[in-house]
Design an enzyme around this catalytic site. Structure first.
Site, PDB file in Angstrom:
ATOM      1  N   ASN A  44       0.822  -1.211   0.000  1.00  0.00           N
ATOM      2  CA  ASN A  44       0.000   0.000   0.000  1.00  0.00           C
ATOM      3  C   ASN A  44       0.855   1.261   0.000  1.00  0.00           C
ATOM      4  OD1 ASN A  44       0.946   0.089   2.629  1.00  0.00           O
ATOM      5  ND2 ASN A  44      -1.077   0.274   3.593  1.00  0.00           N
ATOM      6  N   ASP A  68      -4.033  -2.374   0.080  1.00  0.00           N
ATOM      7  CA  ASP A  68      -3.917  -2.501   1.524  1.00  0.00           C
ATOM      8  C   ASP A  68      -4.527  -3.834   1.941  1.00  0.00           C
ATOM      9  OD1 ASP A  68      -4.051  -2.356   4.271  1.00  0.00           O
ATOM     10  OD2 ASP A  68      -4.881  -0.336   4.350  1.00  0.00           O
ATOM     11  N   VAL A  69      -3.691  -4.765   2.398  1.00  0.00           N
ATOM     12  CA  VAL A  69      -4.186  -6.110   2.721  1.00  0.00           C
ATOM     13  C   VAL A  69      -5.094  -6.104   3.942  1.00  0.00           C
ATOM     14  CG1 VAL A  69      -2.191  -7.233   1.677  1.00  0.00           C
ATOM     15  CG2 VAL A  69      -2.149  -6.698   4.127  1.00  0.00           C
ATOM     16  N   LYS A 103      -3.797  -3.298  12.577  1.00  0.00           N
ATOM     17  CA  LYS A 103      -4.689  -3.854  11.556  1.00  0.00           C
ATOM     18  C   LYS A 103      -3.962  -4.798  10.600  1.00  0.00           C
ATOM     19  CE  LYS A 103      -8.459  -0.478  11.178  1.00  0.00           C
ATOM     20  NZ  LYS A 103      -9.114   0.497  10.268  1.00  0.00           N
ATOM     21  N   ASN A 111      -6.944 -11.903   6.394  1.00  0.00           N
ATOM     22  CA  ASN A 111      -7.308 -11.883   4.977  1.00  0.00           C
ATOM     23  C   ASN A 111      -6.385 -12.771   4.148  1.00  0.00           C
ATOM     24  OD1 ASN A 111      -9.424 -10.096   5.392  1.00  0.00           O
ATOM     25  ND2 ASN A 111      -8.202  -8.280   4.925  1.00  0.00           N
ATOM     26  N   GLY A 114      -6.942 -16.463   4.765  1.00  0.00           N
ATOM     27  CA  GLY A 114      -8.133 -16.872   4.013  1.00  0.00           C
ATOM     28  C   GLY A 114      -7.817 -17.083   2.549  1.00  0.00           C
ATOM     29  N   ALA A 126       6.066 -13.036   8.406  1.00  0.00           N
ATOM     30  CA  ALA A 126       7.230 -12.376   8.987  1.00  0.00           C
ATOM     31  C   ALA A 126       6.883 -11.929  10.395  1.00  0.00           C
ATOM     32  CB  ALA A 126       7.639 -11.179   8.138  1.00  0.00           C
ATOM     33  N   TYR A 157       3.040  -2.877  17.973  1.00  0.00           N
ATOM     34  CA  TYR A 157       3.827  -3.722  17.065  1.00  0.00           C
ATOM     35  C   TYR A 157       4.035  -5.114  17.657  1.00  0.00           C
ATOM     36  CZ  TYR A 157       7.694  -5.179  14.001  1.00  0.00           C
ATOM     37  OH  TYR A 157       8.493  -5.851  13.114  1.00  0.00           O
ATOM     38  N   ARG A 198      15.513   3.217  12.957  1.00  0.00           N
ATOM     39  CA  ARG A 198      16.317   2.095  13.435  1.00  0.00           C
ATOM     40  C   ARG A 198      17.755   2.538  13.642  1.00  0.00           C
ATOM     41  NH1 ARG A 198      13.581  -2.728   9.874  1.00  0.00           N
ATOM     42  NH2 ARG A 198      13.181  -1.031   8.418  1.00  0.00           N
TER      43      ARG A 198
END
Length: 338
Positions: A44, A68-69, A103, A111, A114, A126, A157, A198
């Site tokens: 996304n 966007d998954v 999300k 999703n 499925g 991951a 997270y 990071r």
């Protein structure tokens, strides 16, 4: 396309890689293209960058979906494998977009599981060493359940990844879905973003801008850095293994943040000082993978030593346009020991 090319195209295994325009996702795209897969890339672009995969757009066995998954996932045709790497992965990102982080780890994972079930695909997710939180054991084996603050700033997270693992195992045990779980420890290399918060790109970015390097806490916290090519090899082997439980992939060579800052100063040839600031909430004091399982099950261990990997990574950052380097909001910049 001639007849031979058509047959070859029809015989290729087809793999969906989410988060494909990100640091790790783009390297995975490269690897599976090299292995002659048909790669369906999805992102996304909330933290990903199309520049990371632009060199693949002309290939007939590569396609990209801007999607966007967390909302829905639809991919026509067969899918043999799914690699779910869609997630903010740096503290700056997931503190800016906490809801989206939760999300993609929950709804996005559901999703994709499925989709994997509908397509009869094997799915690898991951996960992360952050599932161990601020660990009370060192190194961290897969059997360690962790020490995570679910309502702290990093909880969005950490808990998204822990839920992701639980949901994946539920699909594996209840639906018999073929699943794999990789727990990724600190990884570095070309295509990291300088401003993602990071520690490695933060240190190198500060050095390139002539700023003092910022260490949080007293600098005794440890991390273990794995070069990206080694990580990708471990993921590749895990995907085609027969092991469904989580597997740590990382480099067990541990270093303190103070020593690492000094290492970056020597690498860059700069003369900056190291300054210490207050340790962020819930920042892990130790991070080192126990890779016994990876060695035994996958025949894997890291090959690239830190000096070699850092040199390659530094040259990559040095090659970036000066304007990109200055995009980091370094006046008020906070990085995390991740």
């Amino acid at each position: 396309m001639n007849a031979d090319q058509l047959v070859s195209s029809q015989q290729r295994k087809r793999i969906l890689i989410t988060g494909a325009a990100g640091f790790l996702g783009s390297h995975l795209c490269d690897r599976f293209i090299k292995e002659d897969f048909h790669v369906v890339a999805m992102d996304n672009l909330i933290t990903g960058d199309l520049q990371n995969i632009s060199h693949l757009f002309h290939l007939e066995n590569f396609e990209f979906y801007h999607n966007d998954v967390s909302k829905f996932v639809h991919v026509p045709g067969k899918i043999d494998y799914i690699l779910h790497f869609a997630s903010p992965a740096s503290p700056i990102d997931y503190l800016k977009i906490p809801i989206q982080t939760l999300k993609v780890g929950s709804l996005g994972t559901h999703n994709l599981l499925g989709l994997a079930k509908a397509k009869g695909a094997r799915m690898l997710i991951a996960s992360t060493s952050e599932v161990y939180g601020d660990p009370s054991v060192n190194p961290q084996p897969e059997e360690y359940w962790g020490n995570v603050n679910p309502v702290g700033p990093r909880g969005v997270y950490d808990e998204a990844k822990r839920f992701q693992e639980a949901m994946t195992m539920a699909y594996h045990t209840f639906h018999g879905l073929e699943t794999r779980i990789v727990r990724i420890f600190n990884t570095y290399g070309p295509r990291m973003r300088l401003n993602d918060g990071r520690v490695l790109p933060a240190f190198i970015g500060q050095a390139l801008r002539g700023e003092d390097l910022t260490v949080f806490g007293d600098g005794t916290q440890t991390r273990s850095f794995c070069y990206v090519d080694d990580l990708i090899e471990g993921i590749y082997r895990l995907l085609f293994s027969d092991y469904a439980q989580p597997v740590n992939i990382g480099n067990p060579e541990e270093i303190t943040m103070m020593d690492f800052a000094e290492e970056i100063i020597r690498l860059t040839g700069t003369t900056q000082k190291i300054i210490c600031k207050e340790l962020p909430t819930d920042d892990p004091k130790q991070r080192r993978p126990d890779i016994t399982k990876a060695r035994a099950l996958l025949g894997w261990e890291p090959k690239v030593n830190r000096a070699e990997g850092l040199k390659i990574t530094y040259e990559y950052f040095r090659s970036l346009p000066a304007a990109l380097l200055e995009q980091t909001e370094h006046k008020n910049f906070v990085h995390y020991n991740k």
